[in-house]
Design an enzyme around this catalytic site. Structure first.
Site, mmCIF file in Angstrom:
data_model
loop_
_atom_site.group_PDB
_atom_site.id
_atom_site.type_symbol
_atom_site.label_atom_id
_atom_site.label_comp_id
_atom_site.label_asym_id
_atom_site.label_seq_id
_atom_site.Cartn_x
_atom_site.Cartn_y
_atom_site.Cartn_z
ATOM 1 N N LYS A 1 0.826 -1.213 0.000
ATOM 2 C CA LYS A 1 0.000 0.000 0.000
ATOM 3 C C LYS A 1 0.857 1.258 0.000
ATOM 4 O O LYS A 1 0.465 2.287 -0.528
ATOM 5 C CB LYS A 1 -0.951 0.016 1.205
ATOM 6 C CG LYS A 1 -2.028 -1.045 1.099
ATOM 7 C CD LYS A 1 -3.114 -0.841 2.148
ATOM 8 C CE LYS A 1 -4.220 -1.872 1.988
ATOM 9 N NZ LYS A 1 -5.173 -1.827 3.105
ATOM 10 N N LYS B 1 -9.118 -12.125 -6.928
ATOM 11 C CA LYS B 1 -10.155 -12.153 -5.888
ATOM 12 C C LYS B 1 -11.246 -11.123 -6.151
ATOM 13 O O LYS B 1 -10.946 -10.004 -6.551
ATOM 14 C CB LYS B 1 -9.508 -11.806 -4.540
ATOM 15 C CG LYS B 1 -9.377 -12.966 -3.593
ATOM 16 C CD LYS B 1 -8.633 -12.560 -2.329
ATOM 17 C CE LYS B 1 -9.414 -11.558 -1.488
ATOM 18 N NZ LYS B 1 -8.873 -11.421 -0.120
ATOM 19 N N LYS C 1 -13.953 -4.936 -3.753
ATOM 20 C CA LYS C 1 -14.725 -3.740 -4.122
ATOM 21 C C LYS C 1 -13.865 -2.723 -4.858
ATOM 22 O O LYS C 1 -14.367 -1.776 -5.405
ATOM 23 C CB LYS C 1 -15.403 -3.107 -2.923
ATOM 24 C CG LYS C 1 -14.533 -2.946 -1.733
ATOM 25 C CD LYS C 1 -15.397 -2.934 -0.476
ATOM 26 C CE LYS C 1 -14.658 -3.642 0.634
ATOM 27 N NZ LYS C 1 -15.463 -4.266 1.606
#
Ligand code: AMP
Ligand code: TRP
Length: 333
Positions: free
Chosen positions: A111, A193, A196
């Site tokens: 990240k 996967k 969202k």
């Protein structure tokens, strides 16, 4: 009774992967354990977010958890920022964890990317806040997905180090492996996967999607250029994902189910119907809950009070163990 704790970020719309991979297990756990579930809104501040939407998403996430079946009469559902013990214990644990071990966390590296200088310090220390979430509740078991296992290992290390230095204070928790190792794949890109954050919303089925929408997404699901329905995740990831979804919804076995379908069209029709049926009760309940804002707020208020009743004494023990001077009435008064 053993205690379970888990947390979810307030990212709004829950999808089928969240439901089958996590929340369905939470709903089962609440009947077997003393269960605490937390909407971890403080974690959401570590990356860019919209402050105008955070409160609403927090409430919607809590509503969704109630809609999929968390029952506040048997479990404790609360919002992390309503329990001030979380950031307070985090400081003690930040002074126990090391910069080196936090810097090595895979999720931080992913990240944080190339932005080493401008990444928020909170992104680095986020696993310590997660450790505090867990250790405050003296949790024995923590159900988490694969991506969170490393953070759980860190929690165990930090708890053990604190205990070693300051005396037995925390329970060292176990990761709980989901009973069915569900990994729901994206309908458009079946090798990744369902999530969202993907670019194509067609690949993600939301718990809130009405049957027509589920039908549309399943019919457009990417398969392959063959015609045979066969369970083979390596060579036929799209078809295999559909078979797994059918199995997860109806309780069958994906390889066995494959033999019932002459072609992709008939399989897709049944998958769409099974998913619509699986999600129907949650969708209906969510509509009701939307109209009962006071009820949801009262569940969260009661949840925060129950959470503080456990977290307060743990914080007090930890502060005293670390050698801090206690005010009259203790640290959690
Ligand atoms: P996230 O939305 O990624 O924060 O995930 C919340 C929970 O849902 C975690 O326990 C994840 O492991 C689980 N989860 C998310 N996406 C999937 C997926 N596609 N398949 C199975 N479980 C998932
Ligand atoms: N970090 C977890 C995630 O991103 C969420 C989380 C925060 C959590 N605190 C937790 C999970 C405590 C389990 C226990 O999914």
């Amino acid at each position: 009774m053993a205690r379970v704790l888990s947390g979810v970020q307030p990212s709004g719309d829950l999808h089928l992967g969240n439901y089958l991979g996590a929340f369905r297990n939470w709903v089962a756990d609440q009947h077997e354990f003393d269960a605490f579930f937390c909407v971890v809104d403080l974690h959401a501040l570590t990356l860019d977010y919209d402050p105008a939407l955070l409160a609403q998403k927090t409430l919607e996430t809590a509503e969704s958890l109630l809609a999929v079946g968390l029952d506040p009469s048997v479990c404790t559902l609360f919002v992390q920022s309503h329990v001030p013990e979380h950031p307070r214990l985090t400081w003690l644990l930040e002074c126990t964890a090391t910069y080196g071990e936090l810097r090595r966390m895979t999720q931080f590296k992913e990240k944080g990317g190339e932005q080493q200088e401008t990444v928020r310090a909170g992104l680095l220390t986020y696993p310590v806040l997660m450790a505090a979430d867990i250790l405050l509740y003296v949790a024995d078991r923590v159900p988490v997905g694969d991506d969170q296992r490393q953070h759980l290992e860190l929690t165990r290390d930090v708890a053990a180090r604190f205990n070693h230095r300051f005396g037995d204070t925390f329970v060292v928790p176990q990761a709980e492996v989901p009973k069915v190792a569900a990994r729901v794949m994206d309908l458009q890109e079946p090798t990744r996967k369902m999530s969202k954050s993907v670019s194509s919303p067609l690949g993600t089925v939301l718990v809130l999607d009405p049957p027509e929408e589920i039908d549309r997404k399943v019919r457009k699901a990417v398969t392959d250029t063959e015609t045979e329905v066969r369970y083979d995740p390596v060579h036929k990831p799209g078809v295999s994902n559909l078979l797994e979804l059918l199995a997860a919804s109806t309780g069958g076995d994906p390889a066995e189910l494959a033999s019932h379908y002459p072609n992709y069209g008939t399989l897709k029709a049944d998958v769409a119907e099974a998913l619509a049926e699986l999600l129907r009760p949650a969708r209906e309940r969510l509509v009701e809950l939307h109209a009962q804002r006071d009820y949801v707020e009262s569940v969260l208020a009661e949840g925060a009070a129950k959470a503080r009743a456990v977290a307060g004494p743990t914080l007090d023990r930890a502060m005293r163990a670390a050698g801090l001077h206690a005010p009259p009435g203790g640290f959690s008064a």
